[in-house]
Design a protein around this motif. Structure first.
Motif, PDB file in Angstrom:
ATOM      1  N   THR A  63      11.479   7.573   4.482  1.00 30.65           N
ATOM      2  CA  THR A  63      11.975   6.496   3.634  1.00 30.65           C
ATOM      3  C   THR A  63      12.193   5.222   4.443  1.00 30.65           C
ATOM      4  O   THR A  63      11.859   4.122   3.985  1.00 30.65           O
ATOM      5  CB  THR A  63      13.277   6.920   2.934  1.00 30.65           C
ATOM      6  N   LEU A  64      12.709   5.353   5.647  1.00 32.63           N
ATOM      7  CA  LEU A  64      12.889   4.188   6.525  1.00 32.63           C
ATOM      8  C   LEU A  64      11.538   3.553   6.867  1.00 32.63           C
ATOM      9  O   LEU A  64      11.389   2.329   6.840  1.00 32.63           O
ATOM     10  CB  LEU A  64      13.631   4.600   7.799  1.00 32.63           C
ATOM     11  N   LEU A  65      10.533   4.377   7.176  1.00 36.46           N
ATOM     12  CA  LEU A  65       9.196   3.874   7.470  1.00 36.46           C
ATOM     13  C   LEU A  65       8.624   3.130   6.267  1.00 36.46           C
ATOM     14  O   LEU A  65       8.079   2.028   6.405  1.00 36.46           O
ATOM     15  CB  LEU A  65       8.269   5.025   7.880  1.00 36.46           C
ATOM     16  N   ILE A  66       8.767   3.697   5.076  1.00 39.31           N
ATOM     17  CA  ILE A  66       8.219   3.076   3.873  1.00 39.31           C
ATOM     18  C   ILE A  66       8.944   1.768   3.561  1.00 39.31           C
ATOM     19  O   ILE A  66       8.334   0.792   3.128  1.00 39.31           O
ATOM     20  CB  ILE A  66       8.264   4.055   2.686  1.00 39.31           C
ATOM     21  N   ARG A  67      10.237   1.722   3.800  1.00 34.42           N
ATOM     22  CA  ARG A  67      10.964   0.464   3.599  1.00 34.42           C
ATOM     23  C   ARG A  67      10.469  -0.613   4.562  1.00 34.42           C
ATOM     24  O   ARG A  67      10.371  -1.781   4.200  1.00 34.42           O
ATOM     25  CB  ARG A  67      12.462   0.686   3.762  1.00 34.42           C
ATOM     26  N   MET A  72      -4.118  -4.268  10.157  1.00 40.79           N
ATOM     27  CA  MET A  72      -2.750  -4.338   9.650  1.00 40.79           C
ATOM     28  C   MET A  72      -2.613  -3.775   8.242  1.00 40.79           C
ATOM     29  O   MET A  72      -1.639  -3.100   7.927  1.00 40.79           O
ATOM     30  CB  MET A  72      -2.253  -5.791   9.660  1.00 40.79           C
ATOM     31  N   ASP A  73      -3.554  -4.052   7.370  1.00 43.70           N
ATOM     32  CA  ASP A  73      -3.372  -3.733   5.957  1.00 43.70           C
ATOM     33  C   ASP A  73      -3.826  -2.336   5.543  1.00 43.70           C
ATOM     34  O   ASP A  73      -3.192  -1.722   4.688  1.00 43.70           O
ATOM     35  CB  ASP A  73      -4.080  -4.774   5.089  1.00 43.70           C
ATOM     36  N   VAL A  74      -4.889  -1.842   6.115  1.00 52.48           N
ATOM     37  CA  VAL A  74      -5.382  -0.519   5.701  1.00 52.48           C
ATOM     38  C   VAL A  74      -4.360   0.582   6.001  1.00 52.48           C
ATOM     39  O   VAL A  74      -4.061   1.397   5.117  1.00 52.48           O
ATOM     40  CB  VAL A  74      -6.763  -0.225   6.321  1.00 52.48           C
ATOM     41  N   PRO A  75      -3.776   0.648   7.199  1.00 50.75           N
ATOM     42  CA  PRO A  75      -2.771   1.697   7.432  1.00 50.75           C
ATOM     43  C   PRO A  75      -1.559   1.587   6.507  1.00 50.75           C
ATOM     44  O   PRO A  75      -1.051   2.607   6.030  1.00 50.75           O
ATOM     45  CB  PRO A  75      -2.355   1.488   8.891  1.00 50.75           C
ATOM     46  N   VAL A 103       0.178   4.891  -0.481  1.00 48.25           N
ATOM     47  CA  VAL A 103      -0.410   5.934  -1.326  1.00 48.25           C
ATOM     48  C   VAL A 103       0.182   7.296  -0.958  1.00 48.25           C
ATOM     49  O   VAL A 103       0.504   8.105  -1.836  1.00 48.25           O
ATOM     50  CB  VAL A 103      -1.947   5.927  -1.212  1.00 48.25           C
ATOM     51  N   LEU A 104       0.354   7.541   0.338  1.00 49.31           N
ATOM     52  CA  LEU A 104       0.998   8.790   0.760  1.00 49.31           C
ATOM     53  C   LEU A 104       2.432   8.882   0.253  1.00 49.31           C
ATOM     54  O   LEU A 104       2.916   9.964  -0.077  1.00 49.31           O
ATOM     55  CB  LEU A 104       0.966   8.929   2.276  1.00 49.31           C
ATOM     56  N   HIS A 105       3.109   7.742   0.164  1.00 53.04           N
ATOM     57  CA  HIS A 105       4.482   7.749  -0.340  1.00 53.04           C
ATOM     58  C   HIS A 105       4.544   8.178  -1.802  1.00 53.04           C
ATOM     59  O   HIS A 105       5.487   8.856  -2.211  1.00 53.04           O
ATOM     60  CB  HIS A 105       5.137   6.385  -0.163  1.00 53.04           C
ATOM     61  N   VAL A 106       3.562   7.806  -2.585  1.00 50.62           N
ATOM     62  CA  VAL A 106       3.512   8.268  -3.973  1.00 50.62           C
ATOM     63  C   VAL A 106       3.409   9.789  -4.003  1.00 50.62           C
ATOM     64  O   VAL A 106       4.109  10.458  -4.764  1.00 50.62           O
ATOM     65  CB  VAL A 106       2.344   7.609  -4.732  1.00 50.62           C
ATOM     66  N   HIS A 110       4.576   3.668  -8.356  1.00 55.29           N
ATOM     67  CA  HIS A 110       3.186   4.125  -8.349  1.00 55.29           C
ATOM     68  C   HIS A 110       2.229   2.961  -8.592  1.00 55.29           C
ATOM     69  O   HIS A 110       1.189   2.870  -7.954  1.00 55.29           O
ATOM     70  CB  HIS A 110       2.971   5.210  -9.396  1.00 55.29           C
ATOM     71  N   PHE A 111       2.579   2.064  -9.496  1.00 53.81           N
ATOM     72  CA  PHE A 111       1.741   0.894  -9.745  1.00 53.81           C
ATOM     73  C   PHE A 111       1.714  -0.018  -8.524  1.00 53.81           C
ATOM     74  O   PHE A 111       0.670  -0.562  -8.168  1.00 53.81           O
ATOM     75  CB  PHE A 111       2.244   0.130 -10.973  1.00 53.81           C
ATOM     76  N   GLY A 112       2.863  -0.176  -7.870  1.00 52.19           N
ATOM     77  CA  GLY A 112       2.944  -1.026  -6.694  1.00 52.19           C
ATOM     78  C   GLY A 112       2.132  -0.503  -5.518  1.00 52.19           C
ATOM     79  O   GLY A 112       1.769  -1.256  -4.621  1.00 52.19           O
ATOM     80  N   ALA A 113       1.842   0.776  -5.505  1.00 49.15           N
ATOM     81  CA  ALA A 113       1.066   1.361  -4.415  1.00 49.15           C
ATOM     82  C   ALA A 113      -0.436   1.167  -4.595  1.00 49.15           C
ATOM     83  O   ALA A 113      -1.201   1.420  -3.669  1.00 49.15           O
ATOM     84  CB  ALA A 113       1.380   2.854  -4.292  1.00 49.15           C
TER      85      ALA A 113
END
Length: 124
Positions: free
Chosen positions: A29-33, A63-66, A72-75, A107-110
């Protein structure tokens, strides 16, 4: 299935779902934030100043692809994370109920809308 289980930070799983109180989940969660903060800062800069000569510039891709992959993995992670049923002391671990209670805006934001625009022919 609802599970009446006492959960502490050492449990990674509750039945077949991830425990939201586990240390790996809290670190995730910290990484995703952090990724969301990057997007919050980088996307307006990319739109306003066009810092890269092309959409597929090497620096942009690095920068952007990872970060897009992490979102997507967070979803996937969020759809496999147990939650405490409202008004109950039990953990909900049924995938369908987790899906029903999930945050569809997340999910939409991802969705990588910038890549969809590029695939449809939008330039820079």
């Amino acid at each position: 299935r609802e599970r009446s289980v006492v959960v502490d930070a050492s449990f990674l799983m509750i039945d077949s779902a991830l425990s939201p109180q586990s240390l790996p989940h809290r670190l995730w969660t910290l990484l995703i934030r952090t990724v969301c903060l990057y997007h919050w800062l980088a996307v307006p800069i990319r739109v306003a100043f066009l810092p890269y000569p092309t959409f597929t510039d090497r620096t942009a891709l690095i920068m952007d692809v990872p970060t897009d992959i992490l979102l997507v993995l967070h979803v996937i992670v969020s759809l496999n994370t147990a939650y405490r049923a409202e008004g109950r002391s039990r953990w909900e671990t049924t995938r369908f109920r987790i899906f029903q209670e999930s945050d569809f805006l997340l999910h939409f934001g991802a969705l990588p809308l910038d890549w969809l625009g590029y695939a449809c022919g939008a330039s820079n």
